[in-house]
Structure formats: C-alpha cells, structure tokens
Scaffold this motif. Structure first.
Motif, short mmCIF file in Angstrom:
data_model
loop_
_atom_site.label_atom_id
_atom_site.label_comp_id
_atom_site.label_asym_id
_atom_site.label_seq_id
_atom_site.Cartn_x
_atom_site.Cartn_y
_atom_site.Cartn_z
N MET A 183 0.85 -1.18 0.00
CA MET A 183 0.00 0.00 0.00
C MET A 183 0.89 1.24 0.00
O MET A 183 1.87 1.33 0.72
N ALA A 184 0.53 2.21 -0.81
CA ALA A 184 1.34 3.43 -0.86
C ALA A 184 0.42 4.64 -0.74
O ALA A 184 -0.69 4.65 -1.26
N THR A 185 0.89 5.63 -0.04
CA THR A 185 0.19 6.90 0.05
C THR A 185 1.18 7.99 -0.30
O THR A 185 2.35 7.71 -0.59
N ASP A 186 0.76 9.24 -0.26
CA ASP A 186 1.67 10.35 -0.53
C ASP A 186 2.80 10.42 0.49
O ASP A 186 3.89 10.85 0.18
N LYS A 187 2.53 9.99 1.71
CA LYS A 187 3.52 10.13 2.77
C LYS A 187 4.30 8.86 3.07
O LYS A 187 5.34 8.92 3.69
N PHE A 188 3.81 7.72 2.65
CA PHE A 188 4.47 6.48 3.03
C PHE A 188 4.40 5.47 1.90
O PHE A 188 3.37 5.28 1.30
N GLU A 189 5.54 4.87 1.63
CA GLU A 189 5.58 3.77 0.67
C GLU A 189 6.21 2.58 1.36
O GLU A 189 7.16 2.72 2.11
N HIS A 190 5.67 1.41 1.09
CA HIS A 190 6.22 0.20 1.69
C HIS A 190 6.73 -0.68 0.56
O HIS A 190 6.04 -0.90 -0.43
N ALA A 191 7.94 -1.17 0.72
CA ALA A 191 8.51 -2.08 -0.26
C ALA A 191 9.20 -3.21 0.48
O ALA A 191 9.68 -3.04 1.60
N THR A 192 9.24 -4.35 -0.15
CA THR A 192 9.93 -5.49 0.43
C THR A 192 11.18 -5.77 -0.38
O THR A 192 11.12 -5.87 -1.61
N PHE A 193 12.30 -5.85 0.30
CA PHE A 193 13.56 -6.18 -0.34
C PHE A 193 14.07 -7.47 0.28
O PHE A 193 14.09 -7.61 1.51
N TYR A 194 14.49 -8.39 -0.55
CA TYR A 194 15.04 -9.64 -0.06
C TYR A 194 16.55 -9.59 -0.22
O TYR A 194 17.06 -9.26 -1.29
N LEU A 195 17.27 -9.89 0.85
CA LEU A 195 18.73 -9.84 0.84
C LEU A 195 19.29 -11.23 1.08
O LEU A 195 18.72 -12.03 1.81
N THR A 196 20.45 -11.47 0.48
CA THR A 196 21.14 -12.73 0.74
C THR A 196 21.84 -12.64 2.09
O THR A 196 22.03 -11.55 2.63
N LYS A 197 22.25 -13.78 2.62
CA LYS A 197 22.97 -13.80 3.89
C LYS A 197 24.26 -13.00 3.77
O LYS A 197 24.63 -12.26 4.69
N ASN A 198 24.94 -13.09 2.63
CA ASN A 198 26.17 -12.33 2.43
C ASN A 198 25.90 -10.82 2.43
O ASN A 198 26.69 -10.05 2.98
N GLN A 199 24.81 -10.39 1.81
CA GLN A 199 24.45 -8.97 1.80
C GLN A 199 24.17 -8.48 3.21
O GLN A 199 24.59 -7.39 3.59
N VAL A 200 23.46 -9.30 4.00
CA VAL A 200 23.17 -8.92 5.39
C VAL A 200 24.47 -8.79 6.18
O VAL A 200 24.66 -7.82 6.91
N ASN A 201 25.37 -9.74 5.99
CA ASN A 201 26.65 -9.68 6.70
C ASN A 201 27.46 -8.46 6.26
O ASN A 201 28.12 -7.83 7.08
N ASP A 202 27.42 -8.13 4.96
CA ASP A 202 28.12 -6.94 4.47
C ASP A 202 27.55 -5.68 5.10
O ASP A 202 28.30 -4.77 5.48
#
Length: 53
Positions: free
Chosen positions: A1-20
C-alpha cells in the motif's frame, strides 16, 4: 500500500548482503537500519534515473 507520505517495499537480501551491511554499519559506526535506508534511497534514486532515460 502506498500513500503520498508512506511507501512500503519489500527487499530480499542474501545472507552475504546482510553480513556486508552489518560490517559496513560497524565500520562506519551507524545503525544497520540507517545504513539500509541509505542503500534503499540510493537504489530507488537509480531506478528513477533509469526510468527518466
């Protein structure tokens, strides 16, 4: 759901990206959430630039 004031997005990260992200946050002495917000802003800005071409 998106409004003028707030946008929500889901990003999936690999374990290596999280560690970085954890390592970058530790080295730069900022919170992981602040670093992730910076990365997402940069990503979205690049996406916007690509759409403008």
């Amino acid at each position: 759901m998106a409004t003028d004031k707030f946008e929500h997005a889901t990003f999936y990260l690999t374990k290596n990206q999280v560690n970085d992200i954890k390592e970058l946050a530790r080295k730069n002495q900022i919170s992981r959430s602040a670093l992730v917000r910076m990365i997402i802003r940069e990503y979205l800005a690049r996406q916007g630039d690509d759409k403008g071409k």
